[in-house]
Design an enzyme around this catalytic site. Sequence first.
Site, PDB file in Angstrom:
ATOM      1  CG  ASP A 186       4.476  20.432 -33.917  1.00 58.49           C
ATOM      2  OD1 ASP A 186       3.529  21.167 -34.261  1.00 58.49           O
ATOM      3  OD2 ASP A 186       5.550  20.356 -34.530  1.00 58.49           O
TER       4      ASP A 186
ATOM      5  CG  ASP B 204       1.294  23.818 -35.441  1.00 62.18           C
ATOM      6  OD1 ASP B 204       1.520  23.814 -34.210  1.00 62.18           O
ATOM      7  OD2 ASP B 204       1.457  22.821 -36.177  1.00 62.18           O
TER       8      ASP B 204
ATOM      9  CE  LYS C  69       4.854  23.175 -36.453  1.00 60.04           C
ATOM     10  NZ  LYS C  69       5.180  21.808 -36.907  1.00 60.04           N
TER      11      LYS C  69
ATOM     12  CG  ASP D  48      -1.008  23.938 -39.255  1.00 60.34           C
ATOM     13  OD1 ASP D  48      -1.077  23.133 -40.191  1.00 60.34           O
ATOM     14  OD2 ASP D  48      -0.885  23.600 -38.059  1.00 60.34           O
TER      15      ASP D  48
ATOM     16  CE  LYS E 106      -3.380  21.522 -38.363  1.00 53.42           C
ATOM     17  NZ  LYS E 106      -2.140  20.718 -38.430  1.00 53.42           N
TER      18      LYS E 106
ATOM     19  NE  ARG F 231      -1.754  13.665 -35.322  1.00 60.85           N
ATOM     20  CZ  ARG F 231      -0.730  12.919 -35.747  1.00 60.85           C
ATOM     21  NH1 ARG F 231      -0.607  11.671 -35.345  1.00 60.85           N
ATOM     22  NH2 ARG F 231       0.163  13.432 -36.578  1.00 60.85           N
TER      23      ARG F 231
ATOM     24  CD  GLU G 189      -1.157  21.368 -34.525  1.00 62.65           C
ATOM     25  OE1 GLU G 189      -0.122  20.715 -34.281  1.00 62.65           O
ATOM     26  OE2 GLU G 189      -1.426  21.801 -35.652  1.00 62.65           O
TER      27      GLU G 189
HETATM   28  N1  BES Z   1       0.981  21.544 -39.172  1.00 60.68           N
HETATM   29  C1  BES Z   1       1.933  20.517 -38.933  1.00 60.68           C
HETATM   30  C2  BES Z   1       2.235  19.712 -40.181  1.00 60.68           C
HETATM   31  C3  BES Z   1       3.086  20.371 -41.213  1.00 60.68           C
HETATM   32  C4  BES Z   1       4.449  20.488 -41.032  1.00 60.68           C
HETATM   33  C5  BES Z   1       2.524  20.809 -42.378  1.00 60.68           C
HETATM   34  C6  BES Z   1       5.217  21.069 -42.019  1.00 60.68           C
HETATM   35  C7  BES Z   1       3.302  21.368 -43.360  1.00 60.68           C
HETATM   36  C8  BES Z   1       4.650  21.503 -43.178  1.00 60.68           C
HETATM   37  C9  BES Z   1       1.400  19.554 -37.892  1.00 60.68           C
HETATM   38  O1  BES Z   1       0.634  20.112 -36.902  1.00 60.68           O
HETATM   39  C10 BES Z   1       2.603  18.962 -37.230  1.00 60.68           C
HETATM   40  O2  BES Z   1       3.314  19.676 -36.605  1.00 60.68           O
HETATM   41  N2  BES Z   1       2.787  17.673 -37.405  1.00 60.68           N
HETATM   42  C11 BES Z   1       3.909  17.008 -36.882  1.00 60.68           C
HETATM   43  C12 BES Z   1       3.438  15.686 -36.340  1.00 60.68           C
HETATM   44  C13 BES Z   1       4.460  14.979 -35.527  1.00 60.68           C
HETATM   45  C14 BES Z   1       4.712  15.703 -34.231  1.00 60.68           C
HETATM   46  C15 BES Z   1       3.965  13.574 -35.284  1.00 60.68           C
HETATM   47  C16 BES Z   1       4.925  16.806 -37.995  1.00 60.68           C
HETATM   48  O3  BES Z   1       4.510  16.558 -39.144  1.00 60.68           O
HETATM   49  O4  BES Z   1       6.107  16.961 -37.738  1.00 60.68           O
HETATM   50 ZN    ZN Z   2      -0.373  21.819 -37.371  1.00 58.53          ZN
HETATM   51 MN    MN Z   3       1.817  20.858 -35.304  1.00 57.40          MN
END
Ligand code: BES
Ligand code: ZN
Ligand code: MN
EC number: 3.4.11.1
Length: 502
Positions: free
Chosen positions: A350, A273, A280, A291, A268, A354, A352
């Site tokens: 967010d 992000d 966020k 990210d 990824k 996947r 994204e």
């Molecule tokens: N890149 C983030 C995941 C992440 C968050 C990694 C904090 C490390 C620290 C990912 O793209 C994301 O935002 N995931 C969301 C998914 C949710 C919206 C289902 C998350 O983990 O909050």
């Molecule tokens: Zn992300």
């Molecule tokens: Mn995200």
Amino acid sequence: MEFSVKSGSPEKQRSACIVVGVFEPRRLSAIAEQLDEISEGYISNLLRRGDLEGKSGQMLLLHHVPNVLSERVLLVGCGKERELDERQYRQIISKTINTLNETGSMEAVCFLSELHVKGRDTYWKVRQAIEATQDCLYSFNSLKTRKAEARRPLRKIVFNVPTRRELPLGERAIAHGLAIAEGISTCKNVANMPPNICNPAYLAEQARILDNDYEKVTTTVVDEKEMEELGMGSYLAVGRGSDNESLMSIIKYNGAGDDSAPVVLVGKGLTFDSGGISLKPGAGMDEMKYDMGGAAGVLGAMHSLAELNLPINVIGVLAGCENMPSSNAYRPGDILTTMSGQTVEVLNTDAEGRLVLCDALTYVERFDPEAVIDVATLTGACVVALGKNATGLMSTHNPLAHELLNASEQSGDRAWRLPLWEEYYEQLESPFADLANIGGKGAGAITAGCFLSRFTKKYHWAHLDIAGTAWRSGGKDKGSTGRPVSMLTQYLLNKSGTEQGE
Ligand code: BES
Ligand code: ZN
Ligand code: MN
């Protein structure tokens, strides 16, 4: 930094510093014992007076020990002899390196590699020592105008092995350790690079550098136009809000001719992000430059692999993209058509990672892979589940999962498996599309894994969620960890059948 191995007795070394272990409570290691004898009890006297208990990580630097040729002797506390395990061994080495760096010794002969670590041989101990040393000495200062340089930095270190017979093993360990450390450093450098510099084009440039540097590496880059033709609607949607073009870099390493099925690593590569329209919160948002940690890990592993010159075929994919809000950005409610033909309802922009990965995972079907491993800072939920110590491992193929767990055990780059049971899939149901991009409350790391597994039916697949392990947050210590380069490289070493002693 220069490394070598040697087999010799401590009193004969003429070095700026020799490093020996002391166990708790105040017990000399075999090597320290030898020094004690020729110095006529100088060291045991100190211990008796209570200068060093031997607790793990304690340090005592001695100058001009009687009858010892080296200028300094560094006594290192190693804890209770019977409790010395892998993690403690690595910690002791790290502390030693930091201390040496401060003492002004520019070279050292280290006998800690002769300590007994349960179930580990000389190869392992020397390799871990190299990796730990390089990890300690790493700094990211290319963007500082005034660089803090150590006054008299450590330049040369000799690791001792118990017998001459083990010298080839030690040398092999140095070669492997250096190759892995180089990949780790590549990973850290790109991951730490700020998002105004490290965008998808920058990732592609790093991929091309590998192509330039290694005969067996060929890099190609898939741009948005080509993605359009391939029907990668989901990947493209994520990048639509950004002025930085999405670019997917394909790094092919050919070490086994054209008939052998490749292992494919997919990283990824969200160079930033922001969350997109599902923005966020502001606090700590800068850390979302990490990210692209999965892509950095894949790039690092490809670098180590090329350096090791392993006889296997491996393809690394860096799925570069930036997730930004704009009037052109994709939105919650959108339904995307993925390259696989399956449709996805976006409930949160967010989630994204996947959406980018699912198309990259469909794309790699063309390589008829032996196995596909994706690496991603995919979910905050994985950090909640496993913290910063273990990478989350998910897989639909048990043998592959076990191979990865073994590699993580061997390398000390920990991973822990989470289940992908059928019952979790219900959380991804959508009333309007084939699936939704989020799974609601509970098991967020797993439902993200379930989502990806819908796109990986044609090959053996595993997923590494490195959200907690790819970087350290917060203050001065902030920075990329270089994980999971050593786990991945160990996996590739095992795959190639390269024995330690070869
Ligand atoms: N890149 C983030 C995941 C992440 C968050 C990694 C904090 C490390 C620290 C990912 O793209 C994301 O935002 N995931 C969301 C998914 C949710 C919206 C289902 C998350 O983990 O909050
Ligand atoms: Zn992300
Ligand atoms: Mn995200």
